[in-house]
Structure formats: structure tokens, C-alpha cells
Design a protein around this motif. Structure first.
Motif, PDB file in Angstrom:
ATOM      1  N   LEU A  36      -1.861   3.552  -0.317  1.00  0.00           N
ATOM      2  CA  LEU A  36      -2.780   4.559  -0.838  1.00  0.00           C
ATOM      3  C   LEU A  36      -2.394   5.011  -2.239  1.00  0.00           C
ATOM      4  O   LEU A  36      -3.238   5.214  -3.100  1.00  0.00           O
ATOM      5  CB  LEU A  36      -2.804   5.795   0.076  1.00  0.00           C
ATOM      6  CG  LEU A  36      -3.219   5.593   1.520  1.00  0.00           C
ATOM      7  CD1 LEU A  36      -3.072   6.890   2.292  1.00  0.00           C
ATOM      8  CD2 LEU A  36      -4.647   5.078   1.591  1.00  0.00           C
ATOM      9  N   GLU A  37      -1.098   5.214  -2.443  1.00  0.00           N
ATOM     10  CA  GLU A  37      -0.629   5.783  -3.712  1.00  0.00           C
ATOM     11  C   GLU A  37       0.790   5.308  -3.988  1.00  0.00           C
ATOM     12  O   GLU A  37       1.596   5.204  -3.065  1.00  0.00           O
ATOM     13  CB  GLU A  37      -0.664   7.315  -3.629  1.00  0.00           C
ATOM     14  CG  GLU A  37      -0.262   8.022  -4.893  1.00  0.00           C
ATOM     15  CD  GLU A  37      -1.164   7.687  -6.082  1.00  0.00           C
ATOM     16  OE1 GLU A  37      -0.649   7.078  -7.045  1.00  0.00           O
ATOM     17  OE2 GLU A  37      -2.363   7.999  -6.029  1.00  0.00           O
ATOM     18  N   PRO A  71      -2.731  -5.629  -0.360  1.00  0.00           N
ATOM     19  CA  PRO A  71      -1.322  -5.587   0.056  1.00  0.00           C
ATOM     20  C   PRO A  71      -1.140  -4.767   1.332  1.00  0.00           C
ATOM     21  O   PRO A  71      -1.809  -3.745   1.510  1.00  0.00           O
ATOM     22  CB  PRO A  71      -0.608  -4.924  -1.112  1.00  0.00           C
ATOM     23  CG  PRO A  71      -1.630  -4.623  -2.131  1.00  0.00           C
ATOM     24  CD  PRO A  71      -2.967  -5.001  -1.619  1.00  0.00           C
ATOM     25  N   VAL A  72      -0.261  -5.229   2.187  1.00  0.00           N
ATOM     26  CA  VAL A  72       0.014  -4.537   3.444  1.00  0.00           C
ATOM     27  C   VAL A  72       1.525  -4.309   3.578  1.00  0.00           C
ATOM     28  O   VAL A  72       2.313  -5.225   3.395  1.00  0.00           O
ATOM     29  CB  VAL A  72      -0.502  -5.346   4.654  1.00  0.00           C
ATOM     30  CG1 VAL A  72      -0.136  -4.674   5.960  1.00  0.00           C
ATOM     31  CG2 VAL A  72      -2.004  -5.546   4.569  1.00  0.00           C
ATOM     32  N   VAL A  73       1.874  -3.081   3.881  1.00  0.00           N
ATOM     33  CA  VAL A  73       3.270  -2.710   4.106  1.00  0.00           C
ATOM     34  C   VAL A  73       3.501  -2.682   5.612  1.00  0.00           C
ATOM     35  O   VAL A  73       2.700  -2.119   6.360  1.00  0.00           O
ATOM     36  CB  VAL A  73       3.569  -1.322   3.489  1.00  0.00           C
ATOM     37  CG1 VAL A  73       4.933  -0.819   3.892  1.00  0.00           C
ATOM     38  CG2 VAL A  73       3.436  -1.381   1.976  1.00  0.00           C
ATOM     39  N   LYS A  74       4.583  -3.298   6.070  1.00  0.00           N
ATOM     40  CA  LYS A  74       4.896  -3.320   7.503  1.00  0.00           C
ATOM     41  C   LYS A  74       5.681  -2.091   7.938  1.00  0.00           C
ATOM     42  O   LYS A  74       5.513  -1.603   9.052  1.00  0.00           O
ATOM     43  CB  LYS A  74       5.675  -4.578   7.864  1.00  0.00           C
ATOM     44  CG  LYS A  74       4.843  -5.845   7.802  1.00  0.00           C
ATOM     45  CD  LYS A  74       5.630  -7.011   8.341  1.00  0.00           C
ATOM     46  CE  LYS A  74       4.788  -8.257   8.458  1.00  0.00           C
ATOM     47  NZ  LYS A  74       5.514  -9.319   9.160  1.00  0.00           N
ATOM     48  N   ASN A  75       6.570  -1.620   7.071  1.00  0.00           N
ATOM     49  CA  ASN A  75       7.298  -0.392   7.384  1.00  0.00           C
ATOM     50  C   ASN A  75       7.957   0.158   6.132  1.00  0.00           C
ATOM     51  O   ASN A  75       8.125  -0.543   5.137  1.00  0.00           O
ATOM     52  CB  ASN A  75       8.333  -0.586   8.503  1.00  0.00           C
ATOM     53  CG  ASN A  75       9.401  -1.603   8.150  1.00  0.00           C
ATOM     54  OD1 ASN A  75       9.991  -1.573   7.089  1.00  0.00           O
ATOM     55  ND2 ASN A  75       9.653  -2.528   9.065  1.00  0.00           N
ATOM     56  N   VAL A 119       1.286   5.349   2.385  1.00  0.00           N
ATOM     57  CA  VAL A 119       0.695   4.261   3.163  1.00  0.00           C
ATOM     58  C   VAL A 119      -0.018   4.839   4.380  1.00  0.00           C
ATOM     59  O   VAL A 119       0.466   5.766   5.011  1.00  0.00           O
ATOM     60  CB  VAL A 119       1.798   3.264   3.625  1.00  0.00           C
ATOM     61  CG1 VAL A 119       1.227   2.199   4.547  1.00  0.00           C
ATOM     62  CG2 VAL A 119       2.478   2.617   2.437  1.00  0.00           C
ATOM     63  N   ASP A 120      -1.174   4.257   4.691  1.00  0.00           N
ATOM     64  CA  ASP A 120      -1.906   4.632   5.902  1.00  0.00           C
ATOM     65  C   ASP A 120      -2.285   3.346   6.617  1.00  0.00           C
ATOM     66  O   ASP A 120      -3.019   2.520   6.070  1.00  0.00           O
ATOM     67  CB  ASP A 120      -3.158   5.441   5.549  1.00  0.00           C
ATOM     68  CG  ASP A 120      -3.893   5.918   6.787  1.00  0.00           C
ATOM     69  OD1 ASP A 120      -3.262   6.049   7.854  1.00  0.00           O
ATOM     70  OD2 ASP A 120      -5.111   6.171   6.694  1.00  0.00           O
TER      71      ASP A 120
END
Length: 181
Positions: free
Chosen positions: A137-138, A9-13, A131-132
Motif C-alpha cells: 500500500l505504501e 508485487p506481493v509480500v509474503k511476510n 501491506v494489506d
């Protein structure tokens, strides 16, 4: 069965806006908004699209510009997490809940704009723990708040002035140091 690491999963903001749609704390992990004005325009469009909804009891989900946005409002603060349109809404909702829970703990249940601005350093550290570079991350609010507390704690503070989490982190750190000697 081979693992596919492309599906992480990827978070954009992650955005924290006030009740007028202005920035309190924001972190972008995507190049989708290359300039500050593009970021501000995106924040304004998210705010405009969601301000009339009632996302106070549970998180809501919407789509905007090929992005999934999960959001929640508390007092005069609006919490948002954005992912691509192919992202899992439940993962984004879990990130949002972790951010919200950690902020609630760090602000001692006083989740409102003035308190958030006074503790902006804690909120920004919170974002770094969640998020990094877009990678999650957590998501556990207790763990996030504990890590943030241990970063900001004055190592020399007497134990009586530390929270339980801080005292445990200090004890753990001292134990680790003594074992490494």
C-alpha cells in the motif's frame, strides 16, 4: 499496451525479530506457513541463515526455501521482508526501507528492542499501513509514520502536545468535517 495486474508485487511476510531470533512483531500475508509452528520454524531458519551477516549499513538479500528475503539489522532488532522467488528485490527492499524509516520515526530514532516492545501497537499499525493482504500500500516512511500517528493520537490533546504531523492531521480532519457539513 494492456496493463497486467497479475504482476503486482506481493509480500509474503514482514518480520521484526530480536537479537536472539525471537518475535517482536510479525505479519504473514501468505498461506505458505499454515501453522504457527511452521511460521516459527521459518523465522528461526531466516535468523540462523542471516545472523552472521553484517546487514547494518545497507539491506542485504538472500534466498531461502524459494523465497527472496531482504533484511536489515539495527541495534538488537532484525527487520525482514519476504517475497516469492519471482518477486522484484528492489520492491521488497523499498518495503523494508519504508518499514524501517517509519519505525525509526515512531520510536524517535531509538530503534532498539525495549523501545519497540513498549510501542508495539505503533509497529503493528505500521505493518497495516504498509501491506494489506500481501499487496503493498505504501513505502514512504514519513507517510506511514504520519498515518500511524494520526490513528493513535488523542483527538482531544492540546496542539502544544502534538507533533507537527499530528497537528496537521488534526487540522486536516477538522477541515474535512467542516466542509462535509
Amino acid at each position: 499496451m494492456a496493463l497486467n495486474y497479475d504482476s503486482c508485487p506481493v509480500v509474503k511476510n514482514i518480520l521484526l525479530l530480536d537479537s536472539e531470533g525471537k518475535r517482536v512483531a510479525v505479519k504473514y500475508y501468505s498461506d505458505d506457513w499454515p501453522t504457527n509452528s511452521a511460521k516459527i520454524a521459518f523465522e528461526k531458519s531466516i535468523f540462523t541463515k542471516t545472523q552472521k551477516t553484517n546487514a547494518r549499513t545497507e539491506a542485504e538479500i538472500t534466498m531461502l526455501e524459494n523465497n527472496i528475503i531482504v533484511y536489515k539489522f539495527v541495534q538488537d532488532l532484525h527487520f525482514f521482508v519476504t517475497g516469492g522467488d519471482d518477486e522484484n528485490e528492489l520492491v521488497l527492499a523499498t518495503v523494508l526501507q519504508g518499514f524501517f524509516d517509519a519505525v525509526t520515526l515512531l520510536l524517535r530514532n531509538n530503534v532498539e528492542q525495549r523501545e519497540a516492545l513498549e510501542n508495539l501497537d505503533l509497529i503493528l499499525l505500521c505493518l497495516d499501513e504498509i501491506v494489506d493482504g500481501g499487496m503493498v500500500l505504501e513505502t514512504d516512511g514519513n507517510i506511514i509514520a504520519g498515518k500511524v500517528s494520526s490513528h493513535t493520537m488523542d483527538d482531544g490533546a492540546p496542539l502544544s502536545e502534538q507533533t507537527i504531523t499530528q497537528a496537521l492531521a488534526t487540522a486536516r480532519e477538522h477541515l474535512t468535517r467542516s466542509l462535509l457539513r
